[in-house]
Design a protein around this motif. Structure first.
Motif, PDB file in Angstrom:
ATOM      1  N   SER A 128       0.860  -1.186   0.000  1.00 15.19           N
ATOM      2  CA  SER A 128       0.000   0.000   0.000  1.00 15.19           C
ATOM      3  C   SER A 128       0.896   1.235   0.000  1.00 15.19           C
ATOM      4  N   LEU A 129       0.304   2.392  -0.298  1.00 14.84           N
ATOM      5  CA  LEU A 129       1.076   3.631  -0.253  1.00 14.84           C
ATOM      6  C   LEU A 129       1.485   3.970   1.174  1.00 14.84           C
ATOM      7  N   GLU A 130       0.668   3.586   2.135  1.00 16.63           N
ATOM      8  CA  GLU A 130       0.991   3.836   3.544  1.00 16.63           C
ATOM      9  C   GLU A 130       2.240   3.056   3.955  1.00 16.63           C
ATOM     10  N   VAL A 131       2.320   1.798   3.533  1.00 15.50           N
ATOM     11  CA  VAL A 131       3.497   0.973   3.832  1.00 15.50           C
ATOM     12  C   VAL A 131       4.723   1.571   3.139  1.00 15.50           C
ATOM     13  N   LEU A 132       4.547   2.012   1.898  1.00 15.10           N
ATOM     14  CA  LEU A 132       5.643   2.630   1.154  1.00 15.10           C
ATOM     15  C   LEU A 132       6.146   3.875   1.889  1.00 15.10           C
ATOM     16  N   LYS A 133       5.222   4.693   2.362  1.00 19.63           N
ATOM     17  CA  LYS A 133       5.580   5.899   3.107  1.00 19.63           C
ATOM     18  C   LYS A 133       6.393   5.536   4.353  1.00 19.63           C
ATOM     19  N   ASN A 134       5.943   4.517   5.085  1.00 17.57           N
ATOM     20  CA  ASN A 134       6.663   4.076   6.287  1.00 17.57           C
ATOM     21  C   ASN A 134       8.075   3.602   5.956  1.00 17.57           C
ATOM     22  N   ARG A 135       8.228   2.867   4.859  1.00 21.63           N
ATOM     23  CA  ARG A 135       9.551   2.373   4.459  1.00 21.63           C
ATOM     24  C   ARG A 135      10.488   3.530   4.130  1.00 21.63           C
ATOM     25  N   ILE A 136       9.972   4.509   3.396  1.00 23.79           N
ATOM     26  CA  ILE A 136      10.798   5.661   3.030  1.00 23.79           C
ATOM     27  C   ILE A 136      11.183   6.449   4.283  1.00 23.79           C
ATOM     28  N   GLU A 137      10.236   6.619   5.189  1.00 20.36           N
ATOM     29  CA  GLU A 137      10.515   7.358   6.431  1.00 20.36           C
ATOM     30  C   GLU A 137      11.581   6.652   7.268  1.00 20.36           C
ATOM     31  N   LYS A 138      11.558   5.323   7.302  1.00 22.90           N
ATOM     32  CA  LYS A 138      12.516   4.556   8.106  1.00 22.90           C
ATOM     33  C   LYS A 138      13.946   4.685   7.592  1.00 22.90           C
ATOM     34  N   ARG A 139      14.107   5.025   6.310  1.00 23.08           N
ATOM     35  CA  ARG A 139      15.454   5.195   5.755  1.00 23.08           C
ATOM     36  C   ARG A 139      16.155   6.407   6.354  1.00 23.08           C
ATOM     37  N   LEU A 140      15.355   7.375   6.819  1.00 22.37           N
ATOM     38  CA  LEU A 140      15.880   8.617   7.405  1.00 22.37           C
ATOM     39  C   LEU A 140      16.816   9.365   6.448  1.00 22.37           C
ATOM     40  N   THR A 141      16.508   9.307   5.165  1.00 22.95           N
ATOM     41  CA  THR A 141      17.352   9.979   4.167  1.00 22.95           C
ATOM     42  C   THR A 141      16.638  11.128   3.467  1.00 22.95           C
ATOM     43  N   GLU A 142      15.332  11.254   3.661  1.00 25.50           N
ATOM     44  CA  GLU A 142      14.567  12.288   2.972  1.00 25.50           C
ATOM     45  C   GLU A 142      13.823  13.183   3.950  1.00 25.50           C
ATOM     46  N   THR A 143      13.612  14.417   3.517  1.00 27.38           N
ATOM     47  CA  THR A 143      12.816  15.350   4.309  1.00 27.38           C
ATOM     48  C   THR A 143      11.340  15.024   4.120  1.00 27.38           C
ATOM     49  N   VAL A 201       9.097  16.918   2.845  1.00 27.07           N
ATOM     50  CA  VAL A 201       8.720  17.356   1.486  1.00 27.07           C
ATOM     51  C   VAL A 201       9.150  16.312   0.457  1.00 27.07           C
ATOM     52  N   GLN A 202      10.385  15.807   0.594  1.00 26.98           N
ATOM     53  CA  GLN A 202      10.892  14.801  -0.341  1.00 26.98           C
ATOM     54  C   GLN A 202      10.087  13.502  -0.260  1.00 26.98           C
ATOM     55  N   ILE A 203       9.695  13.124   0.927  1.00 25.10           N
ATOM     56  CA  ILE A 203       8.883  11.907   1.107  1.00 25.10           C
ATOM     57  C   ILE A 203       7.560  12.062   0.353  1.00 25.10           C
ATOM     58  N   ASN A 204       6.921  13.213   0.516  1.00 28.60           N
ATOM     59  CA  ASN A 204       5.651  13.458  -0.182  1.00 28.60           C
ATOM     60  C   ASN A 204       5.834  13.505  -1.692  1.00 28.60           C
ATOM     61  N   GLN A 205       6.968  14.050  -2.154  1.00 29.16           N
ATOM     62  CA  GLN A 205       7.257  14.063  -3.596  1.00 29.16           C
ATOM     63  C   GLN A 205       7.407  12.633  -4.113  1.00 29.16           C
ATOM     64  N   ARG A 206       8.117  11.800  -3.354  1.00 33.01           N
ATOM     65  CA  ARG A 206       8.310  10.395  -3.758  1.00 33.01           C
ATOM     66  C   ARG A 206       6.977   9.646  -3.800  1.00 33.01           C
ATOM     67  N   LEU A 207       6.101   9.929  -2.837  1.00 39.10           N
ATOM     68  CA  LEU A 207       4.792   9.267  -2.815  1.00 39.10           C
ATOM     69  C   LEU A 207       3.936   9.696  -4.001  1.00 39.10           C
ATOM     70  N   GLU A 208       3.977  10.978  -4.347  1.00 38.04           N
ATOM     71  CA  GLU A 208       3.238  11.454  -5.524  1.00 38.04           C
ATOM     72  C   GLU A 208       3.773  10.796  -6.786  1.00 38.04           C
ATOM     73  N   LYS A 209       5.107  10.709  -6.875  1.00 43.48           N
ATOM     74  CA  LYS A 209       5.718  10.060  -8.036  1.00 43.48           C
ATOM     75  C   LYS A 209       5.332   8.579  -8.079  1.00 43.48           C
ATOM     76  N   ALA A 210       5.315   7.933  -6.902  1.00 37.04           N
ATOM     77  CA  ALA A 210       4.954   6.508  -6.833  1.00 37.04           C
ATOM     78  C   ALA A 210       3.546   6.272  -7.367  1.00 37.04           C
ATOM     79  N   LYS A 211       2.615   7.173  -7.049  1.00 35.64           N
ATOM     80  CA  LYS A 211       1.234   7.033  -7.540  1.00 35.64           C
ATOM     81  C   LYS A 211       1.205   7.009  -9.063  1.00 35.64           C
ATOM     82  N   SER A 212       1.974   7.898  -9.701  1.00 36.05           N
ATOM     83  CA  SER A 212       1.981   7.930 -11.169  1.00 36.05           C
ATOM     84  C   SER A 212       2.739   6.730 -11.735  1.00 36.05           C
ATOM     85  N   GLU A 213       3.800   6.276 -11.027  1.00 31.83           N
ATOM     86  CA  GLU A 213       4.566   5.122 -11.507  1.00 31.83           C
ATOM     87  C   GLU A 213       3.719   3.850 -11.472  1.00 31.83           C
TER      88      GLU A 213
END
Length: 193
Positions: free
Chosen positions: A130-145, A147-159
């Motif tokens: 799910s997108l929620e799980v994806l968001k959690n995975r990205i957040e756990k990396r601690l590499t993005e702000t 804003v960047q996390i939300n940009q990645r999620l928006e991009k993921a929706k289109s991908e």
């Protein structure tokens, strides 16, 4: 062995981890096609192992000479897969594995489709549960702000919208099950080659 395996999906879905586990299985007869990039080499990265690190001028020259099977530009850096890398892997009697972003994957699929060579590809799209799980995975990396996390999620929706371009869609809900499913898919292709 004329196949080319493309593994793609949104950022944070686990492509790198999956790829590393697949490459450990020597029965699959696959080798990773190392990408070229213009981004700066990070500490501990080795040229020709992690990436082929090129200057922007060198990269653009290779584009002009049509030396890439695919290339794209992300965050002011170029990334691409050299045709010579694919041929080198095939010359060793291995099947090249490309772990690439959805833009590069889409470009290859469309190019092979135009040439009537889709049968030479094995294309696999990795989906998050799910997108929620994806968001959690990205957040756990601690590499993005944030804003960047939300940009990645928006991009993921289109991908995710292009997943049907791929022959197989595999959900990475459980890493072990996901890798097992991919090994079965790849094994069938290797047997037919």
């Amino acid at each position: 062995m004329s196949k080319l395996i493309i593994l793609s999906g949104p950022s944070g879905v686990g492509k790198g981890t999956i790829e590393a586990l697949l490459l450990k299985n020597k029965h699959l007869l696959i080798k990773l096609a190392i990408s070229a990039t213009t981004r700066k080499k990070r500490k501990n990265e080795i040229d020709g192992v992690n990436y082929f690190f090129l200057t922007e001028q060198m990269f653009k020259k290779k584009i002009e000479n049509e030396e890439f099977i695919e290339w794209s530009r992300h965050f002011n850096n170029y990334y691409g897969t050299l045709k010579s890398q694919i041929e080198f892997i095939k010359s060793q009697n291995y099947i090249p594995l490309l772990e690439i972003d959805t833009t590069g994957a889409k470009n290859i699929i469309e190019s092979y489709q135009k040439k009537g060579k889709l049968s030479e590809l094995l294309t696999i799209f990795i989906l998050p549960p799910s997108l929620e799980v994806l968001k959690n995975r990205i957040e756990k990396r601690l590499t993005e702000t944030y804003v960047q996390i939300n940009q990645r999620l928006e991009k993921a929706k289109s991908e995710i919208k292009i997943k049907n371009l791929f022959q197989f869609q595999v959900v990475n809900d459980n890493l072990e099950q996901c890798v097992n499913e991919l090994e079965k898919i790849i094994s069938k292709v290797v047997e037919k080659s």
